[in-house]
Design a protein around this motif. Structure first.
Motif, PDB file in Angstrom:
ATOM      1  N   GLN A 137     -20.299 -11.723  -4.260  1.00  0.00           N
ATOM      2  CA  GLN A 137     -19.114 -11.528  -3.413  1.00  0.00           C
ATOM      3  C   GLN A 137     -17.877 -11.245  -4.264  1.00  0.00           C
ATOM      4  O   GLN A 137     -17.029 -10.438  -3.877  1.00  0.00           O
ATOM      5  CB  GLN A 137     -18.880 -12.757  -2.524  1.00  0.00           C
ATOM      6  N   ARG A 159     -12.535  -8.037   4.218  1.00  0.00           N
ATOM      7  CA  ARG A 159     -13.865  -8.600   4.430  1.00  0.00           C
ATOM      8  C   ARG A 159     -14.392  -9.208   3.120  1.00  0.00           C
ATOM      9  O   ARG A 159     -15.000 -10.272   3.115  1.00  0.00           O
ATOM     10  CB  ARG A 159     -14.795  -7.506   4.951  1.00  0.00           C
ATOM     11  N   SER A 213     -15.324 -13.068   2.392  1.00  0.00           N
ATOM     12  CA  SER A 213     -16.664 -13.417   1.913  1.00  0.00           C
ATOM     13  C   SER A 213     -16.617 -14.279   0.661  1.00  0.00           C
ATOM     14  O   SER A 213     -17.426 -15.204   0.507  1.00  0.00           O
ATOM     15  CB  SER A 213     -17.476 -12.147   1.654  1.00  0.00           C
ATOM     16  N   HIS A 248     -29.101  -6.748   8.088  1.00  0.00           N
ATOM     17  CA  HIS A 248     -28.056  -7.414   8.866  1.00  0.00           C
ATOM     18  C   HIS A 248     -26.746  -7.476   8.079  1.00  0.00           C
ATOM     19  O   HIS A 248     -25.672  -7.168   8.607  1.00  0.00           O
ATOM     20  CB  HIS A 248     -28.492  -8.813   9.289  1.00  0.00           C
ATOM     21  N   THR A 249     -26.831  -7.873   6.812  1.00  0.00           N
ATOM     22  CA  THR A 249     -25.625  -8.047   6.010  1.00  0.00           C
ATOM     23  C   THR A 249     -24.969  -6.724   5.640  1.00  0.00           C
ATOM     24  O   THR A 249     -23.782  -6.510   5.908  1.00  0.00           O
ATOM     25  CB  THR A 249     -25.959  -8.842   4.734  1.00  0.00           C
ATOM     26  N   PHE A 250     -25.746  -5.832   5.019  1.00  0.00           N
ATOM     27  CA  PHE A 250     -25.165  -4.601   4.486  1.00  0.00           C
ATOM     28  C   PHE A 250     -25.283  -3.415   5.429  1.00  0.00           C
ATOM     29  O   PHE A 250     -24.632  -2.396   5.214  1.00  0.00           O
ATOM     30  CB  PHE A 250     -25.789  -4.268   3.130  1.00  0.00           C
ATOM     31  N   ALA A 254     -23.060  -5.908   9.216  1.00  0.00           N
ATOM     32  CA  ALA A 254     -21.782  -6.620   9.074  1.00  0.00           C
ATOM     33  C   ALA A 254     -20.768  -5.870   8.205  1.00  0.00           C
ATOM     34  O   ALA A 254     -19.633  -5.647   8.634  1.00  0.00           O
ATOM     35  CB  ALA A 254     -22.024  -8.015   8.520  1.00  0.00           C
ATOM     36  N   TRP A 255     -21.130  -5.497   6.984  1.00  0.00           N
ATOM     37  CA  TRP A 255     -20.164  -4.877   6.078  1.00  0.00           C
ATOM     38  C   TRP A 255     -19.589  -3.567   6.594  1.00  0.00           C
ATOM     39  O   TRP A 255     -18.389  -3.313   6.402  1.00  0.00           O
ATOM     40  CB  TRP A 255     -20.780  -4.677   4.685  1.00  0.00           C
ATOM     41  N   ALA A 290     -32.436  -9.624   6.193  1.00  0.00           N
ATOM     42  CA  ALA A 290     -31.142 -10.103   5.695  1.00  0.00           C
ATOM     43  C   ALA A 290     -30.319  -8.958   5.123  1.00  0.00           C
ATOM     44  O   ALA A 290     -29.102  -8.881   5.337  1.00  0.00           O
ATOM     45  CB  ALA A 290     -31.361 -11.192   4.647  1.00  0.00           C
ATOM     46  N   THR A 291     -30.973  -8.045   4.417  1.00  0.00           N
ATOM     47  CA  THR A 291     -30.276  -6.897   3.837  1.00  0.00           C
ATOM     48  C   THR A 291     -29.715  -5.997   4.928  1.00  0.00           C
ATOM     49  O   THR A 291     -28.549  -5.589   4.872  1.00  0.00           O
ATOM     50  CB  THR A 291     -31.231  -6.102   2.915  1.00  0.00           C
ATOM     51  N   ALA A 331     -24.993  -1.630  -0.036  1.00  0.00           N
ATOM     52  CA  ALA A 331     -24.952  -2.751  -0.981  1.00  0.00           C
ATOM     53  C   ALA A 331     -24.662  -2.262  -2.390  1.00  0.00           C
ATOM     54  O   ALA A 331     -23.821  -2.845  -3.097  1.00  0.00           O
ATOM     55  CB  ALA A 331     -26.274  -3.516  -0.947  1.00  0.00           C
TER      56      ALA A 331
END
Length: 133
Positions: free
Chosen positions: A86, A66, A70, A49-51, A54-55, A46-47, A17
């Motif tokens: 984003q 990506r 976003s 999963h997202t960073f 996914a990323w 959430a952190t 992140a």
């Protein structure tokens, strides 16, 4: 052992992140007044999963693509503060301001002028912050 793995995954996600945003994410994750204890669990999940999940999936969509996807999602949904992040990620990963404006032209066509203009206000602020900072 699971706690060690979870902490390692969380740390890796925070590093990702920071690399994408150009600033530490931790300042956005501090506990707020009145938040229950499980809010930290939400933010951690959430952190990660997202960073963390996914990323980093750059085998098919690179970071630049990506990032533009976003921006488009956040703008279309009208999630204005996440849009700010984003946009920073997009600009930090090779998306040009002109490409972002083109995305907003497309957002206007499909999500409507009101949503596009409301979201574009945030883009203007991020463009200005980068021009002066």
């Amino acid at each position: 052992m699971a706690d060690h793995d979870e902490e390692r995954d969380h740390s890796a996600a925070l590093r990702t992140a920071e690399r994408l945003l150009g600033m530490p994410l931790e300042r956005f994750l501090e506990p707020g007044a009145g938040e229950p204890a499980n809010a930290a669990d939400f933010k951690r999940l959430a952190t990660v999963h997202t960073f963390g999940d996914a990323w980093p999936r750059t085998e098919v969509l690179d970071l630049r693509t990506r990032a533009l996807v976003s921006v488009t999602i956040a703008a279309t949904l009208g999630t204005l503060e996440p849009l700010r992040g984003q946009l920073r990620i997009a600009l930090n990963n090779g998306v040009t301001p002109e490409e972002i404006v083109e995305a907003f032209i497309h957002i206007e066509a499909y999500a409507g002028a009101a949503r596009a203009f409301d979201s574009y206000r945030i883009a203007r602020e991020v463009f200005a912050e980068r021009a002066t900072g």
